[in-house]
Design a protein around this motif. Structure first.
Motif, PDB file in Angstrom:
ATOM      1  N   SER A  58       0.107  -4.279  -7.186  1.00 40.89           N
ATOM      2  CA  SER A  58      -0.398  -3.629  -5.967  1.00 40.89           C
ATOM      3  C   SER A  58       0.721  -3.187  -5.024  1.00 40.89           C
TER       4      SER A  58
ATOM      5  N   ASP B 103       4.795   0.658  -6.914  1.00 41.06           N
ATOM      6  CA  ASP B 103       5.476   1.939  -6.686  1.00 41.06           C
ATOM      7  C   ASP B 103       4.975   2.534  -5.369  1.00 41.06           C
ATOM      8  N   ARG B 104       5.418   3.752  -5.096  1.00 41.05           N
ATOM      9  CA  ARG B 104       5.094   4.381  -3.831  1.00 41.05           C
ATOM     10  C   ARG B 104       3.583   4.546  -3.637  1.00 41.05           C
ATOM     11  N   ALA B 105       2.903   5.001  -4.710  1.00 43.42           N
ATOM     12  CA  ALA B 105       1.449   5.211  -4.598  1.00 43.42           C
ATOM     13  C   ALA B 105       0.739   3.896  -4.307  1.00 43.42           C
ATOM     14  N   ALA B 106       1.185   2.822  -4.954  1.00 43.51           N
ATOM     15  CA  ALA B 106       0.546   1.514  -4.737  1.00 43.51           C
ATOM     16  C   ALA B 106       0.730   1.083  -3.284  1.00 43.51           C
TER      17      ALA B 106
ATOM     18  N   GLU C 184       1.142   3.001  -0.747  1.00 48.99           N
ATOM     19  CA  GLU C 184       0.288   3.833   0.105  1.00 48.99           C
ATOM     20  C   GLU C 184      -1.152   3.299   0.124  1.00 48.99           C
ATOM     21  N   ARG C 185      -1.617   2.825  -1.050  1.00 45.59           N
ATOM     22  CA  ARG C 185      -2.961   2.214  -1.076  1.00 45.59           C
ATOM     23  C   ARG C 185      -2.977   0.945  -0.214  1.00 45.59           C
TER      24      ARG C 185
ATOM     25  N   GLU D 226      -3.396   1.679   3.416  1.00 48.22           N
ATOM     26  CA  GLU D 226      -4.782   1.994   3.755  1.00 48.22           C
ATOM     27  C   GLU D 226      -5.635   0.731   3.881  1.00 48.22           C
TER      28      GLU D 226
ATOM     29  N   VAL E 112       8.773   5.676   0.302  1.00 46.61           N
ATOM     30  CA  VAL E 112       7.458   5.629   0.945  1.00 46.61           C
ATOM     31  C   VAL E 112       7.618   5.645   2.471  1.00 46.61           C
TER      32      VAL E 112
ATOM     33  N   HIS F 197       4.017   4.086   9.012  1.00 43.25           N
ATOM     34  CA  HIS F 197       2.701   4.715   8.985  1.00 43.25           C
ATOM     35  C   HIS F 197       1.849   4.316  10.185  1.00 43.25           C
TER      36      HIS F 197
ATOM     37  N   GLN G 238      -6.812  -0.905  -6.733  1.00 43.16           N
ATOM     38  CA  GLN G 238      -7.021   0.453  -7.222  1.00 43.16           C
ATOM     39  C   GLN G 238      -8.467   0.910  -7.080  1.00 43.16           C
TER      40      GLN G 238
END
Ligand code: ASP
Ligand code: MG
Length: 454
Positions: free
Chosen positions: A10, A13-16, A18-19, A22, A76, A137, A285
């Motif tokens: 979780s 990486d960058r996408a994880a 970002e989740r 959120e 990120v 963020h 995810q």
């Protein structure tokens, strides 16, 4: 407040991340605990092994690769000033790692103490990234150095937290941040002795940190964010349509973990259970999925069985002795053999003249059989599988045994065991029979018409 703990996948990486941002943004008064990026702890231990072998080139090459991976994920943080600060912090961690690894490679030896200093790098780095990312963020976050709040003994590689010291340190560090509306971010797995020497809590220890932090602060909930939907009613490699278990008791989770349901090790959430704090397993995810809730006890749900654990690679050892069995001390003598050969016994059944036990680890089997043969007749059988039906409702369901046995009708049973706690029933069968037997049992207890007790 709510503790939100994110496992390695979780934050991988960058996408994880970002989740993660959120999810944290939607949480009321969050305290964040994070694992190392996925695979990093294994890598760090590999680097330690290379240093111990004196292979400085391999070790420093791998340190460089890890540094670059963290730099990549640090992208990120879009704000250039925050990012430069973060990169400098990461560089300090990896510079120090480089120095330790270089020195150990010269010595050609890595003690547990230095293994912990190396392994801790993963969580120290990931937590810095997450703190900076949240701030960048718009959710002001503060990095809390785990080495100043998780106070442990010096059992390196599986250090035990000293509860009162740790609880006080967590409250002192975290409560002012929460009061100021700042999100505290703590690396899991890591601690330090009262003299400041870095320790780790053992593999998978970040869940433990999450539970310790939640218990210290009296959290209303501890969320364990991972990469699966929760605990399943059966192994998805064998059953095509397992369901997520919505709610289970801590005892049920313990039984399931013991037989191989690996989502979370219940021992690691003990501090939360002791304070009756609910623990929820969630999928980062698929954050909208309901997940699995674990509480100290749970209300009955009309289902006898909560989940079915299974595993293959099981061996049964049968020990028969007409001469010895009922004499006192026989069982001690028998189990001493397993103890001497450091082999774990899972399921045990006895009759008047024989004892059957299951083991997973066959490495010492010839020696065990030889030692047992000194006082009993011994045979063993491999290629078996174990199915364990777990549920607090088993205790009160009069029809349970009938349902269980009719589901496995026609399948030869090697062992059947139910403990007096009556929370689980285990059967041992041929591994070849596992898929059919597990599917029929799953249908019986979780199929369309299941769930209504007699
Ligand atoms: N990073 C540590 C490990 O891989 C701790 C954790 O992730 O829970 O064991
Ligand atoms: Mg983990």
């Amino acid at each position: 407040m709510i503790v939100v703990k994110f496992g390695g996948t979780s934050v991988k990486d960058r996408a994880a991340i970002e989740r993660l941002i959120e999810i944290v943004g939607r949480t009321d008064a969050p305290v964040v605990v994070v694992s190392a990026l996925a695979g990093v702890t294994d890598r760090l231990l590999g680097i330690a092994a290379e240093a111990a072998a004196g292979d400085i080139d391999a070790a420093s090459g791998n340190v460089r690769a890890l540094r670059l991976r963290h730099h990549g994920v640090a992208s990120v943080v879009i704000d250039p000033v925050l990012r430069l600060t973060l990169l400098a912090e990461l560089d300090r961690e990896f510079d120090e790692l480089d120095r330790i690894v270089g020195a150990l490679a010269v010595l050609g030896e890595v003690s547990p103490r230095w293994l912990d200093a190396i392994a801790a790098t993963g969580e120290l780095a990931s937590s810095r990234i997450v703190a900076a990312a949240l701030t960048a963020h718009g959710q002001t976050a503060a990095w809390v150095d785990a080495r100043t709040v998780i106070v442990t003994n010096d059992e390196f590689m599986s250090a035990a937290p000293i509860a009162d010291r740790t609880n006080a340190a967590i409250r002192t560090a975290v409560e002012p941040l929460l009061a100021a509306g700042v999100v505290p971010v703590i690396g899991g797995f890591v601690g330090a002795t009262d003299r400041g020497v870095t320790t780790t809590l053992g593999r998978g220890g970040s869940d433990f940190t999450g539970a310790i932090v939640g218990a210290a602060l009296g959290a209303s909930e501890i969320q364990i964010w991972t990469d699966v939907d929760g605990m399943l009613t059966a192994d998805p490699r064998v059953i095509s349509d397992p369901h997520v278990v919505p709610h289970l008791s801590f005892e049920e989770a313990s039984e399931l973990a013991y037989f191989g349901a690996k989502v979370l090790h219940p021992a690691t959430i003990q501090p939360a259970v002791a304070r009756d704090i609910p623990v929820r397993i969630l999928n980062s995810q698929r954050p909208s999925a309901q997940g699995t809730l674990i509480t100290a006890t749970r209300s009955s749900n009309n289902r006898a069985v909560t989940a079915i654990a299974s595993k293959t690679g099981v061996t049964v050892v049968n020990i028969t002795s007409t001469r010895m069995l009922m004499t006192h001390g026989f069982l001690r003598r028998l189990f001493e053999v397993f103890e001497r050969h450091k082999t774990v016994v899972d399921v045990v059944t006895t009759s008047e003249v024989s004892v059957s036990v299951t083991v997973d680890d066959r490495r010492r089997l010839p020696a065990i059989v030889a030692d047992l043969s000194e006082f009993a007749e011994v045979s063993s059988e491999g290629d078996l599988a174990l199915i364990c039906a777990v549920g607090d409702g088993i205790m009160t369901d009069r029809a349970f045994a009938g349902h269980l046995l009719s589901a496995v009708d026609g399948v030869p049973l090697r062992m059947v065991s139910q403990a007096a706690s009556r929370r689980n029933v285990t059967i041992v069968i041929a591994a070849a029979d596992l898929p059919a037997a597990l599917n029929r049992l799953h249908d019986q207890f979780f199929g369309e018409h299941a769930g209504v007790k007699a």
